[in-house]
Design a protein around this motif. Structure first.
Motif, PDB file in Angstrom:
ATOM      1  N   GLY A  20       0.806  -1.215   0.000  1.00  0.00           N
ATOM      2  CA  GLY A  20       0.000   0.000   0.000  1.00  0.00           C
ATOM      3  C   GLY A  20       0.837   1.261   0.000  1.00  0.00           C
ATOM      4  O   GLY A  20       0.556   2.221  -0.733  1.00  0.00           O
ATOM      5  N   LEU A  24       1.124   4.260  -2.831  1.00  0.00           N
ATOM      6  CA  LEU A  24       0.816   5.646  -2.450  1.00  0.00           C
ATOM      7  C   LEU A  24       2.016   6.563  -2.644  1.00  0.00           C
ATOM      8  O   LEU A  24       1.880   7.697  -3.126  1.00  0.00           O
ATOM      9  CB  LEU A  24       0.368   5.703  -0.984  1.00  0.00           C
ATOM     10  CG  LEU A  24      -1.104   5.381  -0.708  1.00  0.00           C
ATOM     11  CD1 LEU A  24      -1.365   5.380   0.787  1.00  0.00           C
ATOM     12  CD2 LEU A  24      -2.027   6.385  -1.400  1.00  0.00           C
ATOM     13  N   SER A  47       5.275   8.672   3.057  1.00  0.00           N
ATOM     14  CA  SER A  47       4.755   7.349   2.698  1.00  0.00           C
ATOM     15  C   SER A  47       5.884   6.387   2.351  1.00  0.00           C
ATOM     16  O   SER A  47       5.819   5.197   2.666  1.00  0.00           O
ATOM     17  CB  SER A  47       3.790   7.463   1.501  1.00  0.00           C
ATOM     18  OG  SER A  47       2.611   8.135   1.872  1.00  0.00           O
ATOM     19  N   VAL A 123      -7.505  10.991  -1.654  1.00  0.00           N
ATOM     20  CA  VAL A 123      -7.397   9.528  -1.761  1.00  0.00           C
ATOM     21  C   VAL A 123      -6.445   8.990  -0.701  1.00  0.00           C
ATOM     22  O   VAL A 123      -6.723   7.971  -0.043  1.00  0.00           O
ATOM     23  CB  VAL A 123      -6.915   9.117  -3.173  1.00  0.00           C
ATOM     24  CG1 VAL A 123      -6.591   7.628  -3.209  1.00  0.00           C
ATOM     25  CG2 VAL A 123      -7.965   9.456  -4.218  1.00  0.00           C
ATOM     26  N   SER A 124      -5.316   9.675  -0.504  1.00  0.00           N
ATOM     27  CA  SER A 124      -4.324   9.254   0.481  1.00  0.00           C
ATOM     28  C   SER A 124      -4.918   9.217   1.889  1.00  0.00           C
ATOM     29  O   SER A 124      -4.685   8.280   2.654  1.00  0.00           O
ATOM     30  CB  SER A 124      -3.122  10.199   0.452  1.00  0.00           C
ATOM     31  OG  SER A 124      -2.205   9.876   1.488  1.00  0.00           O
ATOM     32  N   VAL A 127      -7.292   6.112   2.241  1.00  0.00           N
ATOM     33  CA  VAL A 127      -6.554   4.842   2.237  1.00  0.00           C
ATOM     34  C   VAL A 127      -5.751   4.669   3.522  1.00  0.00           C
ATOM     35  O   VAL A 127      -5.762   3.596   4.145  1.00  0.00           O
ATOM     36  CB  VAL A 127      -5.621   4.764   1.005  1.00  0.00           C
ATOM     37  CG1 VAL A 127      -4.712   3.538   1.107  1.00  0.00           C
ATOM     38  CG2 VAL A 127      -6.443   4.708  -0.272  1.00  0.00           C
ATOM     39  N   LYS A 128      -5.045   5.719   3.954  1.00  0.00           N
ATOM     40  CA  LYS A 128      -4.192   5.608   5.136  1.00  0.00           C
ATOM     41  C   LYS A 128      -4.998   5.444   6.416  1.00  0.00           C
ATOM     42  O   LYS A 128      -4.585   4.738   7.333  1.00  0.00           O
ATOM     43  CB  LYS A 128      -3.278   6.827   5.245  1.00  0.00           C
ATOM     44  CG  LYS A 128      -2.248   6.916   4.161  1.00  0.00           C
ATOM     45  CD  LYS A 128      -1.338   5.702   4.178  1.00  0.00           C
ATOM     46  CE  LYS A 128      -0.040   5.959   4.861  1.00  0.00           C
ATOM     47  NZ  LYS A 128       0.874   4.810   4.846  1.00  0.00           N
ATOM     48  N   MET A 131      -5.962   1.842   6.551  1.00  0.00           N
ATOM     49  CA  MET A 131      -4.815   1.019   6.924  1.00  0.00           C
ATOM     50  C   MET A 131      -4.506   1.143   8.415  1.00  0.00           C
ATOM     51  O   MET A 131      -4.141   0.164   9.074  1.00  0.00           O
ATOM     52  CB  MET A 131      -3.600   1.409   6.079  1.00  0.00           C
ATOM     53  CG  MET A 131      -3.735   1.021   4.614  1.00  0.00           C
ATOM     54  SD  MET A 131      -2.408   1.652   3.563  1.00  0.00           S
ATOM     55  CE  MET A 131      -1.048   0.603   4.046  1.00  0.00           C
ATOM     56  N   HIS A 154       0.777   5.019   9.888  1.00  0.00           N
ATOM     57  CA  HIS A 154      -0.297   5.328   8.939  1.00  0.00           C
ATOM     58  C   HIS A 154      -1.134   6.503   9.433  1.00  0.00           C
ATOM     59  O   HIS A 154      -1.544   7.361   8.652  1.00  0.00           O
ATOM     60  CB  HIS A 154      -1.187   4.102   8.730  1.00  0.00           C
ATOM     61  CG  HIS A 154      -0.491   2.928   8.114  1.00  0.00           C
ATOM     62  ND1 HIS A 154       0.292   3.042   6.994  1.00  0.00           N
ATOM     63  CD2 HIS A 154      -0.451   1.612   8.465  1.00  0.00           C
ATOM     64  CE1 HIS A 154       0.771   1.848   6.673  1.00  0.00           C
ATOM     65  NE2 HIS A 154       0.341   0.972   7.554  1.00  0.00           N
TER      66      HIS A 154
END
Length: 296
Positions: A20, A24, A47, A123-124, A127-128, A131, A154
């Motif tokens: 992931g 990213l 990241s 988006v980041s 997603v993070k 996670m 994360h």
């Protein structure tokens, strides 16, 4: 939960983090460069550091699951805490680099980033955060310092992406409204990200070092263990009790007092009962029992 299943889940989580973060980091770096965003590039570097962090956790988990041997009779559980320390150090170095890059931007001609940088950051963030929740909950369930520390990596990336998002929005807005000072929101966000990363590195490093230095469970956390021991009729008193944390498991050193007129063999049987009772409890890896004579 069987130890084999525990490590299988933890290793899978570490691999999810590695893959992931690689995706990213590449996406944010490419878009950050194309969009001319210092904040997004800084976030991409963050990241990328998470890739190294997740890899360190993966190696730590591999080492921690090795059985006790002649050189490591207490097992290899502390490998997870050591991996967590490595992650904290990596975070600290990344925080310094991000801060340095952001400060330098204030002394160079400024140019507002492109609008599409905002979408990459949104988006980041999603997603993070997903996670973080996955790894944090799994880390708590498996009692894994390394996974919990990695989860907070994360979460720090979520904060850094939010800060970058605010900075990019300020800079884009400043460019559209012809307000020059707002355009410095982008490098300012990068500087804020670096402070967040440094604080996270300090907090996580401090906790991991504490756990590595033969930390014992506090009195309020050992009550259940002691109650189990005192259910054995032959145990008159618990003279001392130390439960040392070795990563995801606990090793117990206990001194019990018994009738001084028991034979050696009878005393041995009592010690064996104590060990068997404690070994049935969750996360207890080994128990060392010392027998003392009991005098009122």
């Amino acid at each position: 939960m069987k130890k084999k299943d525990r490590f299988k889940q933890a290793e899978f989580a570490a691999m999810v983090g590695i893959v992931g973060n690689i995706v990213l980091a590449i996406v944010k770096w490419v878009i950050g460069v194309q969009a001319n965003s210092k904040a997004l590039v800084a976030d991409a570097v963050h990241s990328a550091s998470d890739v190294a962090g997740s890899f360190a956790v993966f190696i730590g988990l591999k080492a921690a699951k090795q059985p006790p041997d002649e050189d490591h009779p207490y097992g290899h559980g502390k490998a997870e805490s050591i991996a967590a320390i490595i992650v904290a150090v990596l975070l600290f170095l990344v925080g310094i680099e991000i801060g340095k890059s952001s400060i330098e931007a204030f002394f160079q001609p400024i140019e507002a980033p492109k609008t599409f940088a905002i979408y990459a950051l949104l988006v980041s963030i999603v997603v993070k955060e997903a996670m973080f929740r996955y790894k944090y909950n799994l880390g708590k369930k498996l009692k894994s310092d390394a996974l919990i520390v990695n989860a907070y990596e994360h979460r720090s990336d979520v904060y850094s992406s939010i800060a970058a998002l605010v900075g990019v929005c300020m800079a884009v807005l400043g460019d559209k409204l012809r307000i020059d000072w707002l355009e410095y929101g982008d490098p300012l966000a990068g500087l804020f990200v670096s402070i967040l990363v440094l604080k996270m590195a300090y907090d996580l490093g401090k906790e991991s070092i504490h756990n590595t230095l033969d930390h014992v469970l506090h009195e309020e956390d050992t009550g259940e263990y002691k109650e189990i021991v005192l259910t054995i009729p032959e145990v008159k008193k618990i003279s001392s009790f130390y439960a040392r944390e070795h990563g995801h498991y606990v090793i117990i050193d206990i001194k019990i007092s018994v009738d001084p007129y028991l034979t050696v063999e009878e005393g041995h049987r009592v010690g064996k009962k104590v060990k068997e009772k404690l070994m049935k409890m969750k996360n207890v890896q080994d128990v060392f029992v010392h027998i003392n004579p009991y005098y009122q």
